[in-house]
Design a protein around this motif. Structure first.
Motif, PDB file in Angstrom:
ATOM      1  N   LEU A  22     -14.053  -7.714  -7.639  1.00  4.36           N
ATOM      2  CA  LEU A  22     -15.199  -8.572  -8.292  1.00  4.36           C
ATOM      3  C   LEU A  22     -15.079  -9.988  -7.673  1.00  4.36           C
ATOM      4  N   SER A  23     -14.189 -10.411  -6.840  1.00  5.38           N
ATOM      5  CA  SER A  23     -14.221 -11.499  -6.143  1.00  5.38           C
ATOM      6  C   SER A  23     -13.147 -11.523  -4.917  1.00  5.38           C
ATOM      7  N   ASP A  24     -13.339 -12.306  -4.062  1.00  4.45           N
ATOM      8  CA  ASP A  24     -12.224 -12.269  -2.687  1.00  4.45           C
ATOM      9  C   ASP A  24     -10.893 -12.425  -3.166  1.00  4.45           C
ATOM     10  N   GLU A  25     -10.788 -13.221  -4.582  1.00  5.50           N
ATOM     11  CA  GLU A  25      -9.426 -13.840  -4.752  1.00  5.50           C
ATOM     12  C   GLU A  25      -8.343 -12.572  -4.685  1.00  5.50           C
ATOM     13  N   LYS A  26      -7.268 -12.755  -3.899  1.00  2.00           N
ATOM     14  CA  LYS A  26      -6.065 -12.020  -4.078  1.00  2.00           C
ATOM     15  C   LYS A  26      -4.967 -12.776  -4.347  1.00  2.00           C
ATOM     16  N   GLU A  27      -3.900 -12.143  -5.096  1.00  5.22           N
ATOM     17  CA  GLU A  27      -2.675 -12.968  -5.313  1.00  5.22           C
ATOM     18  C   GLU A  27      -1.563 -11.867  -4.810  1.00  5.22           C
ATOM     19  N   LYS A  28      -0.350 -12.651  -4.305  1.00  8.50           N
ATOM     20  CA  LYS A  28       0.860 -11.644  -3.755  1.00  8.50           C
ATOM     21  C   LYS A  28       1.744 -11.808  -5.225  1.00  8.50           C
ATOM     22  N   ASP A  29       2.129 -10.551  -5.199  1.00  9.72           N
ATOM     23  CA  ASP A  29       3.174 -10.237  -6.247  1.00  9.72           C
ATOM     24  C   ASP A  29       4.117  -9.152  -5.932  1.00  9.72           C
ATOM     25  N   TRP A  30       5.096  -8.783  -6.740  1.00  8.74           N
ATOM     26  CA  TRP A  30       6.249  -7.722  -6.116  1.00  8.74           C
ATOM     27  C   TRP A  30       5.609  -6.430  -6.518  1.00  8.74           C
ATOM     28  N   GLU A  31       5.741  -5.377  -5.634  1.00  7.02           N
ATOM     29  CA  GLU A  31       5.592  -3.874  -5.880  1.00  7.02           C
ATOM     30  C   GLU A  31       6.773  -3.331  -5.685  1.00  7.02           C
ATOM     31  N   GLY A  32       7.108  -2.149  -6.000  1.00  4.66           N
ATOM     32  CA  GLY A  32       7.809  -1.066  -5.388  1.00  4.66           C
ATOM     33  C   GLY A  32       7.095   0.411  -5.466  1.00  4.66           C
ATOM     34  N   CYS A  33       8.025   1.420  -5.047  1.00  2.06           N
ATOM     35  CA  CYS A  33       7.208   2.622  -5.179  1.00  2.06           C
ATOM     36  C   CYS A  33       8.441   3.755  -5.329  1.00  2.06           C
ATOM     37  N   LEU A  34       7.867   4.897  -6.037  1.00  2.00           N
ATOM     38  CA  LEU A  34       8.751   5.935  -6.497  1.00  2.00           C
ATOM     39  C   LEU A  34       9.106   6.701  -5.151  1.00  2.00           C
ATOM     40  N   SER A  35       8.358   6.514  -4.181  1.00  2.00           N
ATOM     41  CA  SER A  35       8.458   7.270  -2.994  1.00  2.00           C
ATOM     42  C   SER A  35       9.152   6.486  -2.207  1.00  2.00           C
ATOM     43  N   ILE A  36       9.399   5.093  -2.200  1.00  3.83           N
ATOM     44  CA  ILE A  36      10.130   4.401  -1.494  1.00  3.83           C
ATOM     45  C   ILE A  36      11.366   3.762  -2.162  1.00  3.83           C
ATOM     46  N   PRO A  37      12.426   4.386  -2.556  1.00  5.91           N
ATOM     47  CA  PRO A  37      13.363   3.780  -3.547  1.00  5.91           C
ATOM     48  C   PRO A  37      14.241   2.644  -2.926  1.00  5.91           C
ATOM     49  N   GLY A  38      14.535   1.796  -3.689  1.00  8.72           N
ATOM     50  CA  GLY A  38      15.510   0.848  -3.209  1.00  8.72           C
ATOM     51  C   GLY A  38      14.845  -0.308  -2.560  1.00  8.72           C
ATOM     52  N   ILE A  39      13.558  -0.639  -2.422  1.00 10.80           N
ATOM     53  CA  ILE A  39      12.929  -1.414  -1.893  1.00 10.80           C
ATOM     54  C   ILE A  39      12.038  -2.377  -2.847  1.00 10.80           C
ATOM     55  N   ARG A  40      11.631  -3.363  -2.694  1.00 13.47           N
ATOM     56  CA  ARG A  40      10.453  -4.226  -3.041  1.00 13.47           C
ATOM     57  C   ARG A  40       9.884  -4.989  -2.052  1.00 13.47           C
ATOM     58  N   ALA A  41       8.695  -5.372  -2.504  1.00 15.25           N
ATOM     59  CA  ALA A  41       7.786  -6.340  -1.474  1.00 15.25           C
ATOM     60  C   ALA A  41       6.683  -6.952  -1.954  1.00 15.25           C
ATOM     61  N   LEU A  42       6.341  -8.167  -1.607  1.00 18.28           N
ATOM     62  CA  LEU A  42       5.385  -8.809  -2.185  1.00 18.28           C
ATOM     63  C   LEU A  42       4.124  -8.316  -1.187  1.00 18.28           C
ATOM     64  N   VAL A  43       3.123  -8.064  -2.148  1.00 15.83           N
ATOM     65  CA  VAL A  43       1.872  -7.417  -1.537  1.00 15.83           C
ATOM     66  C   VAL A  43       0.529  -8.159  -2.201  1.00 15.83           C
ATOM     67  N   PRO A  44      -0.249  -8.679  -1.451  1.00 15.96           N
ATOM     68  CA  PRO A  44      -1.489  -9.493  -1.775  1.00 15.96           C
ATOM     69  C   PRO A  44      -2.404  -8.274  -2.364  1.00 15.96           C
ATOM     70  N   ARG A  45      -2.893  -8.550  -3.588  1.00 19.99           N
ATOM     71  CA  ARG A  45      -3.975  -7.568  -4.094  1.00 19.99           C
ATOM     72  C   ARG A  45      -5.025  -8.326  -4.618  1.00 19.99           C
ATOM     73  N   TYR A  46      -6.291  -7.673  -4.649  1.00 17.97           N
ATOM     74  CA  TYR A  46      -7.414  -8.373  -5.683  1.00 17.97           C
ATOM     75  C   TYR A  46      -7.038  -8.739  -6.899  1.00 17.97           C
ATOM     76  N   LYS A  47      -7.413  -9.692  -7.618  1.00 25.15           N
ATOM     77  CA  LYS A  47      -6.816 -10.159  -9.146  1.00 25.15           C
ATOM     78  C   LYS A  47      -7.990  -9.512 -10.040  1.00 25.15           C
ATOM     79  N   ASN A  48      -9.099  -9.168  -9.568  1.00 26.66           N
ATOM     80  CA  ASN A  48     -10.094  -8.715 -10.747  1.00 26.66           C
ATOM     81  C   ASN A  48     -10.851  -7.464  -9.873  1.00 26.66           C
TER      82      ASN A  48
END
Ligand code: NI
Length: 180
Positions: free
Chosen positions: A90-116
């Motif tokens: 709905l806008s170009d605005e993205k923010e970085k926050d932490w994600e993890g994944c059940l397919s990638i155990p033991g790791i977290r990373a900051l990922v930019p995603r659309y806010k809205n």
């Protein structure tokens, strides 16, 4: 009977395949996949899951934000099954926050995603739903949607220094370091 499936791990070629649309929601095959996804997600601390993660290359995801040891700040919502989902920002605005994944155990990373985002999907009753998502729930949606395109969240990391081991991630979020 619960139907808990093994979760495909990074390196499994199925996680890199674009998933096929569902054409018959009411078929026993589709219902079996939905049940298996629900049961498998419920057996984890995850807040979402996509069918390719249980080695089924079909366009079904579940978004299930809830506070957990993996995501203590997550808002609580009713788990929602989304069939053939799509979205637009709905806008170009993205923010970085932490994600993890059940397919990638033991790791977290900051990922930019659309806010809205505006999402469209078919629900389990076959009804087309259109709704807006924001923040963490929009983030989960974009993460799961990636799985349907044969992508994983690490593909969206901008800087390798944004990738943490989970143990260091927990130390980091517990610290008083200002968070970027
Ligand atoms: Ni994932």
């Amino acid at each position: 009977m619960t139907d808990i499936r093994e979760i495909a791990q990074l390196g499994n070629p199925l996680l890199r395949c674009p998933a096929e649309p569902i054409t018959d929601i009411d078929s026993p095959e589709s219902q079996t996949i939905i049940k298996a996804l629900q049961d498998t997600l419920a057996s984890t601390q995850g807040v979402g899951i996509a069918a390719p993660q249980i080695s089924v290359s079909k366009q079904i995801i579940i978004i299930a934000s809830r506070p957990s040891t993996r995501y203590p700040q997550a808002p609580l919502m009713t788990p929602t099954v989304m069939i053939n989902p799509s979205f637009k920002a709905l806008s170009d605005e993205k923010e970085k926050d932490w994600e993890g994944c059940l397919s990638i155990p033991g790791i977290r990373a900051l990922v930019p995603r659309y806010k809205n985002i505006l999402i469209t999907y078919t629900n389990t009753n076959g009804i087309l739903v259109e709704t807006c998502l924001e923040g963490f729930v929009a983030r989960i949606f974009q993460h799961e949607f990636d799985h349907l395109e044969g992508k994983v969240y690490l593909d969206n990391v901008i800087d390798n220094r944004d990738i943490f081991s989970e143990s260091e991630y927990f130390k980091f979020i517990a610290s008083d370091i200002p968070k970027a």
